[in-house]
Design a protein around this motif. Structure first.
Motif, PDB file in Angstrom:
ATOM      1  N   GLN A  27    -121.766 -30.119  17.919  1.00  0.00           N
ATOM      2  CA  GLN A  27    -121.141 -30.719  16.752  1.00  0.00           C
ATOM      3  C   GLN A  27    -122.196 -31.236  15.784  1.00  0.00           C
ATOM      4  N   TYR A  28    -123.278 -31.792  16.342  1.00  0.00           N
ATOM      5  CA  TYR A  28    -124.335 -32.354  15.493  1.00  0.00           C
ATOM      6  C   TYR A  28    -124.978 -31.266  14.627  1.00  0.00           C
ATOM      7  N   MET A  29    -125.350 -30.148  15.240  1.00  0.00           N
ATOM      8  CA  MET A  29    -125.971 -29.057  14.483  1.00  0.00           C
ATOM      9  C   MET A  29    -124.978 -28.443  13.497  1.00  0.00           C
ATOM     10  N   ALA A  30    -123.719 -28.340  13.918  1.00  0.00           N
ATOM     11  CA  ALA A  30    -122.694 -27.811  13.021  1.00  0.00           C
ATOM     12  C   ALA A  30    -122.532 -28.713  11.799  1.00  0.00           C
ATOM     13  N   ASP A  31    -122.557 -30.034  12.014  1.00  0.00           N
ATOM     14  CA  ASP A  31    -122.418 -30.975  10.905  1.00  0.00           C
ATOM     15  C   ASP A  31    -123.560 -30.833   9.900  1.00  0.00           C
ATOM     16  N   ILE A  32    -124.760 -30.560  10.399  1.00  0.00           N
ATOM     17  CA  ILE A  32    -125.892 -30.369   9.488  1.00  0.00           C
ATOM     18  C   ILE A  32    -125.643 -29.160   8.588  1.00  0.00           C
ATOM     19  N   LYS A  69    -133.446 -31.027   8.632  1.00  0.00           N
ATOM     20  CA  LYS A  69    -133.576 -29.577   8.515  1.00  0.00           C
ATOM     21  C   LYS A  69    -134.386 -29.007   9.679  1.00  0.00           C
ATOM     22  N   GLU A  70    -135.470 -29.671  10.022  1.00  0.00           N
ATOM     23  CA  GLU A  70    -136.302 -29.190  11.131  1.00  0.00           C
ATOM     24  C   GLU A  70    -135.599 -29.367  12.470  1.00  0.00           C
ATOM     25  N   LEU A  71    -134.813 -30.430  12.614  1.00  0.00           N
ATOM     26  CA  LEU A  71    -134.035 -30.606  13.841  1.00  0.00           C
ATOM     27  C   LEU A  71    -133.038 -29.469  14.012  1.00  0.00           C
ATOM     28  N   LEU A  72    -132.447 -29.032  12.902  1.00  0.00           N
ATOM     29  CA  LEU A  72    -131.522 -27.897  12.952  1.00  0.00           C
ATOM     30  C   LEU A  72    -132.226 -26.650  13.473  1.00  0.00           C
ATOM     31  N   ARG A 117    -136.218 -37.750   5.277  1.00  0.00           N
ATOM     32  CA  ARG A 117    -135.023 -37.715   6.127  1.00  0.00           C
ATOM     33  C   ARG A 117    -134.346 -36.348   6.055  1.00  0.00           C
ATOM     34  N   ARG A 118    -134.282 -35.793   4.853  1.00  0.00           N
ATOM     35  CA  ARG A 118    -133.679 -34.458   4.715  1.00  0.00           C
ATOM     36  C   ARG A 118    -134.521 -33.403   5.430  1.00  0.00           C
ATOM     37  N   ALA A 119    -135.837 -33.488   5.281  1.00  0.00           N
ATOM     38  CA  ALA A 119    -136.724 -32.528   5.945  1.00  0.00           C
ATOM     39  C   ALA A 119    -136.628 -32.659   7.460  1.00  0.00           C
TER      40      ALA A 119
END
Length: 360
Positions: free
Chosen positions: A25-30, A83-86, A78-80
């Motif tokens: 869900q976390y990756m989908a939310d990103i 993005k990298e976590l995704l 924070r945005r970067a």
């Protein structure tokens, strides 16, 4: 329509989306929040990009440099970070990378964030030319726990300890101000999310101790008042941001205390007592299901490895590593345990960490 046509003509992209949305869900939310990231993930250059701590630091510095204000820089970071976590999460879900490689990537990203956020926060403080305000000089960020061992999870807290050069009262006021601003920048929830939950309780005297300690005061504390569990925690210590030389100097100074051939306590007995205390605090219904704290779980394996490090680290310097799997491989190579025992521990640890990642 163009978007749908694009993904339907690329079966690997469809597979990636199905796996990501069906598993996290976390990756989908990103992706829902930033659908343009899908095009970024479809770019082969995205996956070819290097991802060492140094690489992340350079990339994050470039992102921050695009903005003039402190808030603008932090939000860009924070945005970067998101993005990298995704990217790391998708790679993990697709099964293209081992669990230890994923934890290393997550840790490298955290290292980069720790350094660049410190640089940004330091430039926002009233300049103190005597104490390197523009770069965080004279101030070291020491990671403990999972981050120190390069074993970070997706939702781990980061355990930090702050050290500074030996300064007068005015200098200490500056470093305390820097530490507070830095901790807030890392942990504050904003419209762009937050970086990490920060735990500072492993510093000398814990929550009741100073937020920042000088190099000398920290050394004196561990020499005179360090407790066995604090030396055990120091096995994971690693300097990740700020004045790296200062942090390394401090860790080198207390290394002889951690790896002492004449320890005034028994690591085996002390760690055994700690295991019993931890287990007694687990609710009965969780004792067979908590993969971190159950008998034979993640914590037991880590404690087993750390016992060997404390007992034999004075003779074998290769055991002085903060990483559990690296230390265990050395323990096996040195024949401190039998091969089948090491294989069982390695296999169980990798499996439990994989389960932990999937649950998160």
């Amino acid at each position: 329509v163009v978007f749908l046509d694009t993904i339907t003509q690329a079966p690997p992209v469809v597979d990636m989306l199905i796996t990501t949305f069906g598993s996290s869900q976390y990756m989908a939310d990103i992706l829902i929040r930033n659908p343009g990231y899908l095009y970024w993930l479809m770019d082969s250059g995205t996956w070819a990009a290097a991802d060492s701590a140094e690489d992340y630091t350079r990339s994050l510095q470039n992102e921050a440099d695009l903005f003039g204000s402190i808030d603008g820089k932090l939000n860009a970071l924070r945005r970067a970070h998101r993005k990298e976590l995704l990217k790391i999460g998708v790679r993990d879900l697709l099964g293209e990378t081992s669990t230890e490689q994923i934890t290393e990537k997550l840790s490298n990203l955290a290292d980069g964030i720790a350094q660049v956020v410190l640089e940004v926060v330091a430039t926002g403080l009233e300049p103190d030319r005597n104490h390197g305000a523009d770069s965080g000089g004279g101030f070291a960020v020491i990671a403990m726990g999972k981050l120190g061992g390069r074993e970070l999870n997706y939702s781990s807290d980061i355990d930090l300890v702050y050290a500074c050069e030996n300064v007068d009262e005015d200098g200490m006021q500056y470093y305390v101000k820097l530490a507070r601003a830095y901790t807030s920048a890392l942990a504050e929830m904003t419209a762009e999310g937050y970086f990490y939950r920060v735990d500072l309780r492993l510093r000398p005297d814990g929550q009741s101790g100073p937020l920042v300690n000088t190099e000398t005061s920290m050394r004196i504390y561990y020499e005179n008042r360090g407790r066995p569990w604090e030396f055990q925690a120091m096995l994971k210590a690693r300097t990740i941001a700020g004045d790296i030389a200062l942090g390394q100097r401090f860790l080198g100074a207390i290394s002889n205390l951690v790896f002492n051939p004449s320890l005034p306590y028994s690591p085996l007995e002390d760690i055994s007592r700690m295991r019993v205390q931890i287990r007694e605090n687990i609710p009965e219904r969780e004792r067979s299901l908590n993969i971190k704290l159950m008998a034979g779980g993640i914590r037991d394996i880590e404690f087993t490895v750390q016992t060997f490090q404390l007992l034999h680290g004075h003779n074998y310097k290769e055991l002085r590593t903060p990483n559990t799997l690296v230390a265990l491989a050395h323990i096996e190579r040195l024949h401190l345990i039998r091969d089948w025992e090491a294989d069982n521990l390695l296999g169980a640890y990798r499996f439990f960490r994989l389960v932990e990642h999937r649950l998160q």
